[in-house]
Enzyme design. Structure first.
Site, PDB file in Angstrom:
ATOM      1  N   LYS A   1       0.870  -1.178   0.000  1.00 40.14           N
ATOM      2  CA  LYS A   1       0.000   0.000   0.000  1.00 40.14           C
ATOM      3  C   LYS A   1       0.899   1.218   0.000  1.00 40.14           C
ATOM      4  CE  LYS A   1      -2.924   2.714   3.084  1.00 40.14           C
ATOM      5  NZ  LYS A   1      -3.938   2.752   4.161  1.00 40.14           N
TER       6      LYS A   1
ATOM      7  N   ALA B   1      -9.629   5.092   4.244  1.00 40.06           N
ATOM      8  CA  ALA B   1      -9.419   6.200   5.194  1.00 40.06           C
ATOM      9  C   ALA B   1     -10.651   7.083   5.348  1.00 40.06           C
ATOM     10  CB  ALA B   1      -8.234   7.079   4.800  1.00 40.06           C
ATOM     11  N   GLY B   2     -10.910   7.420   6.604  1.00 38.22           N
ATOM     12  CA  GLY B   2     -11.970   8.368   6.926  1.00 38.22           C
ATOM     13  C   GLY B   2     -13.319   7.746   7.240  1.00 38.22           C
TER      14      GLY B   2
ATOM     15  N   ASN C   1      -9.657   1.027   9.547  1.00 41.94           N
ATOM     16  CA  ASN C   1      -8.929   0.569  10.729  1.00 41.94           C
ATOM     17  C   ASN C   1      -9.527   1.191  11.988  1.00 41.94           C
ATOM     18  OD1 ASN C   1      -7.070   0.001  12.768  1.00 41.94           O
ATOM     19  ND2 ASN C   1      -5.293   0.370  11.539  1.00 41.94           N
ATOM     20  N   THR C   2      -9.365   2.526  12.119  1.00 39.82           N
ATOM     21  CA  THR C   2      -9.791   3.196  13.350  1.00 39.82           C
ATOM     22  C   THR C   2     -11.273   2.996  13.648  1.00 39.82           C
ATOM     23  OG1 THR C   2      -8.109   4.856  12.854  1.00 39.82           O
ATOM     24  CG2 THR C   2      -9.686   5.401  14.583  1.00 39.82           C
TER      25      THR C   2
END
Lengths: 67, 256
Positions: free
Chosen positions: B97, B184-185, B206-207
Site C-alpha cells: 500500500k 481512510a476516513g 482501521n480506526t
C-alpha cells in the site's frame, strides 16, 4: 565491535561477527525480522555468511499494527 | 463476484487495518468476525532493547490472510520504496500500500510523491495499491501507470468523517479500469455501505473498528455494511422522486 543498531550506538560482544550471530544474540531466530545493513537488505539465506563491520548501520525491522 | 487485485482473488471486500486495538484478544476476534482476507500492517524498527512484546502478525495463520504492508512514515517516493523493499524482504508478501503523507496535520497524501512512488514500485515488480486523495485525474494517472488498485480517501485518515465528496468518488469509480477501494476516513457502517453503494470495489478501514466502544461488534457491523452496500449496488437502487408515490393501490378503497 561498535555498531549502530536501530539508531542506537552499541558495543557487541567479540564473538558476534555475522548477521546470524546477531539474530541469535537477541533471540530473534523464531521471529519475523528483516535485516538491513548500510541501507542494503540482507537476504535470509546470507545471514550466516554476512559479516558485521565496525561502524555498520544495522536496522532490524518487523511488521507492527497499522492501517 | 470476487474482488480481483493483481493475480489474487478475494471473496471479502472489506480490508482491515491492524493498528490501535485495545488488546490482542479483541483484535484477533475483530479480525475473525470481519472475515477480512487482506490485513494491513506498518513496517517499523523492532524494540530489540526492550522485553519482547507479542506480535500480532506472528500469531496469525498466514495461510488464511494476504498481508498488505503500508509505506506509512514515508515522506517521499524514495522512502516509500525503501520501506516497500524491506516489507517484501520478509518473504511474506508482494503487495504494497503506497502511502506518502504530505501534511502532518491533515495526513493527506502528497500527490506527486505518491505518483512517483507508485511508478517506481511497479518497475520493481510489486503489486501496487495506492492510497490517494479523491482527485479524479490523479486516480486516472495512477491507473494509466498500471497500479493494481486505486484507494481514494473518503476523508482524512482516522477522522471518521465519512465520505466528504461522493460526487468525486463516483467520477473515480465511473472511469475506473482497476479496483477502487475507499480507504481512510470511514467512521460508521453507513459510510462503508455508502462507499459500496457508490460502486466501490472494496473498503479499507482501521480506526472505525479499532476505536469503537466494542471493536468486535463493529467489525461484524462493517462486514455486513460492506456486503449490504455491495448487494444494493448490484441490485440497482430506485431513482429519487421529489414527492410521494403510494405503494398501495389507489383504487378499491374500503370506505365510501
Amino acid at each position: 565491535m561498535n555498531v549502530r543498531l536501530n539508531g542506537k550506538s552499541i558495543s557487541l560482544p567479540a564473538e558476534i561477527d555475522t548477521v546470524a550471530e546477531l539474530i541469535r544474540h537477541y533471540e530473534l531466530e523464531n521471529r519475523i525480522v528483516i535485516v538491513e545493513i548500510d541501507k542494503n537488505i540482507i537476504e535470509k539465506t546470507l545471514y550466516a555468511e554476512t559479516e558485521l563491520k565496525e561502524g555498520s548501520e544495522i536496522e532490524m525491522i518487523h511488521f507492527v499494527g497499522g492501517g | 463476484m470476487m474482488l480481483k487485485i493483481g493475480d489474487k482473488t478475494f471473496s471479502s471486500r472489506l480490508l482491515l487495518g491492524t493498528g490501535k486495538y485495545p488488546s490482542f484478544e479483541v483484535q484477533k476476534e475483530a479480525v475473525r468476525v470481519s472475515e477480512a482476507e487482506i490485513l494491513t500492517f506498518a513496517v517499523r524498527r523492532m524494540n530489540i532493547f526492550e522485553e519482547s512484546q507479542p506480535n500480532f502478525l506472528e500469531q496469525l495463520d498466514l495461510t488464511k490472510y494476504t498481508l498488505l504492508p503500508n509505506t506509512a512514515g514515508a515522506r517521499n517516493a524514495e522512502e516509500a520504496v525503501r520501506i516497500a523493499k524491506l516489507a517484501k524482504a520478509s518473504g511474506l508478501c508482494d503487495m504494497i500500500k503506497v502511502e506518502v503523507i504530505g501534511c502532518s496535520k491533515t495526513l493527506l497524501p502528497d500527490p506527486l510523491e505518491t505518483l512517483k512512488a507508485s511508478e517506481m514500485l511497479l518497475q520493481e515488480g510489486f503489486t501496487v495499491l495506492t492510497y490517494t486523495s479523491d482527485d479524479v485525474l490523479l486516480a486516472r494517472r495512477l491507473q494509466e501507470l498500471g497500479v493494481h488498485a486505486v484507494m481514494p480517501g473518503a476523508s482524512p485518515i482516522g477522522s471518521g468523517k465519512g465520505i466528504m465528496n461522493p460526487l468525486q468518488l463516483r467520477f473515480i469509480i465511473e472511469q475506473a479500469t482497476v479496483p477502487i477501494i475507499v480507504d481512510a476516513g470511514i467512521g460508521s457502517p453507513k459510510d462503508a455501505a455508502f462507499a459500496m453503494e457508490l460502486g466501490a470495489d472494496g473498503v479499507l478501514l482501521n480506526t472505525a473498528v479499532a476505536g469503537a466502544k466494542d471493536p468486535v461488534k463493529m467489525a461484524l457491523a462493517m462486514k455486513l455494511a460492506v456486503e449490504s452496500g455491495r448487494l444494493g449496488f448490484e441490485a440497482g437502487r430506485i431513482p429519487e422522486k421529489e414527492y410521494g408515490e403510494a405503494s398501495s393501490p389507489l383504487t378499491g378503497m374500503v370506505s365510501s
